[in-house]
Design a protein around this motif. Structure first.
Motif, PDB file in Angstrom:
ATOM      1  N   GLY A  81       0.785  -1.231   0.000  1.00 63.46           N
ATOM      2  CA  GLY A  81       0.000   0.000   0.000  1.00 63.46           C
ATOM      3  C   GLY A  81       0.810   1.270   0.000  1.00 63.46           C
ATOM      4  N   ASP A  82       1.987   1.239   0.641  1.00 59.86           N
ATOM      5  CA  ASP A  82       2.763   2.467   0.792  1.00 59.86           C
ATOM      6  C   ASP A  82       3.956   2.555  -0.145  1.00 59.86           C
ATOM      7  N   PHE A  83       4.148   1.518  -0.976  1.00 61.30           N
ATOM      8  CA  PHE A  83       5.295   1.556  -1.886  1.00 61.30           C
ATOM      9  C   PHE A  83       4.952   1.021  -3.272  1.00 61.30           C
ATOM     10  N   LEU A  84       4.610  -0.259  -3.376  1.00 58.97           N
ATOM     11  CA  LEU A  84       4.395  -0.857  -4.692  1.00 58.97           C
ATOM     12  C   LEU A  84       3.230  -0.231  -5.443  1.00 58.97           C
ATOM     13  N   GLN A  85       2.208   0.239  -4.729  1.00 55.37           N
ATOM     14  CA  GLN A  85       1.040   0.828  -5.377  1.00 55.37           C
ATOM     15  C   GLN A  85       1.210   2.317  -5.671  1.00 55.37           C
ATOM     16  N   LYS A  86       2.396   2.841  -5.398  1.00 54.27           N
ATOM     17  CA  LYS A  86       2.660   4.260  -5.641  1.00 54.27           C
ATOM     18  C   LYS A  86       3.711   4.407  -6.736  1.00 54.27           C
ATOM     19  N   PRO A  87       3.785   5.588  -7.366  1.00 55.93           N
ATOM     20  CA  PRO A  87       4.739   5.786  -8.459  1.00 55.93           C
ATOM     21  C   PRO A  87       6.174   5.417  -8.109  1.00 55.93           C
ATOM     22  N   ARG A  88       6.600   5.656  -6.885  1.00 51.37           N
ATOM     23  CA  ARG A  88       7.985   5.372  -6.526  1.00 51.37           C
ATOM     24  C   ARG A  88       8.304   3.873  -6.539  1.00 51.37           C
ATOM     25  N   GLY A  89       7.251   3.049  -6.492  1.00 50.69           N
ATOM     26  CA  GLY A  89       7.478   1.610  -6.460  1.00 50.69           C
ATOM     27  C   GLY A  89       7.199   0.901  -7.763  1.00 50.69           C
ATOM     28  N   GLU A  90       7.026   1.653  -8.854  1.00 47.02           N
ATOM     29  CA  GLU A  90       6.594   1.048 -10.110  1.00 47.02           C
ATOM     30  C   GLU A  90       7.623   0.096 -10.725  1.00 47.02           C
ATOM     31  N   LYS A  91       8.890   0.228 -10.352  1.00 46.48           N
ATOM     32  CA  LYS A  91       9.924  -0.648 -10.909  1.00 46.48           C
ATOM     33  C   LYS A  91      10.200  -1.862 -10.025  1.00 46.48           C
TER      34      LYS A  91
END
Length: 260
Positions: free
Chosen positions: A190-200
């Motif tokens: 919720g706080d990383f993979l689902q946000k733009p910063r976690g897209e890679k």
């Protein structure tokens, strides 16, 4: 005269109501979104904070929040710095030797994440830890956490980097200073993979649900001497599970239930 008596009675009632409220100090990390953190205005927010406020409402208590670094959380509780510990702490047998816990209010599992291009196998096909699958890689873990204990025992010899907060190790993951992060999947998703910063980045390997390390879930930490308070907290949480109040809090953050 009657009017004066009514006013006096009202004031006495208000005073009695106010006097009935008690102060309860809540210890939390305050740096662990979406569970406990400060917003842009400096106000405490998050799932743990909302659960604490629901408990406080049911106990007719004035809550005083105390921010505490993770690795000093239990010592601070035992020292009387606060009365309840709400910081996404997993209920484990080792911790139960020192403090008590409420009934669990969130599931507690673990998972690896890393770059989508990373080819490693930290978990074997049979579901068992596979230390050889992390050869040459550095894994970020939070200091004094159940994740550190798991990595130390199940991945003996693996190269690890310890951090004070999950967010700091995620920054190093983004900067390629470490290869993987090992932490709670609800936080990571919720706080990383689902946000733009976690897209890679993505989860690597299956979810690890080892009760011997991660316990039956996350609970409210309480001193063993405060058994009456523990019973009150249990009653408040159980009632919130039944009447839909907890679900309303849950649904502010996720589209699925986080109850164990």
């Amino acid at each position: 005269m009657l009017k004066h008596l009514v006013i006096a009675a009202g004031l006495m009632g208000a005073f009695a109501s106010g006097a009935a409220a008690r102060d309860i100090r809540i210890g939390s990390e305050c740096t662990y979104p979406p569970f406990n953190f400060r917003d842009a205005k400096g106000e405490l927010q998050g799932f743990d904070i909302d659960v604490a406020r629901e408990i406080g409402k049911r106990l007719n208590a004035n809550l005083i929040f105390v921010c505490q670094q993770w690795d000093g959380m239990i010592p601070a509780l035992l020292a009387g710095k606060f009365d309840l510990l709400l910081a996404s702490m997993s209920i484990t047998e080792d911790r139960k030797k020192t403090i008590d816990f409420s009934v669990p209010y969130r599931s507690s599992t673990a998972r690896f994440i890393g770059p989508k291009t990373l080819k490693v196998s930290p978990v074997a096909a049979d579901g068992k830890p596979n230390p050889a699958g992390l050869a040459g890689k550095t894994v970020g873990i939070q200091r004094s956490s159940t994740y550190e204990q798991y990595m130390t025992k199940e991945f003996a010899g693996a190269k690890v980097a310890q951090y004070d907060t999950v967010d700091n190790m995620l920054l190093d993951l983004q900067s390629n200073r470490i290869d993987l992060v090992f932490a709670g999947p609800i936080k990571l998703d919720g706080d990383f993979l689902q946000k733009p910063r976690g897209e890679k980045f993505s989860f690597i390997g299956p979810e690890i649900n080892d009760v011997s390390y991660f316990g039956p879930g996350v609970g409210v930490g309480i001193r063993k001497a405060d058994s009456a308070l523990r019973d009150e907290v249990d009653a408040a949480l159980t009632a919130s599970f039944k009447d839909g109040s907890f679900k309303a809090i849950n649904d502010r953050y996720w589209s699925f239930s986080v109850l164990p």
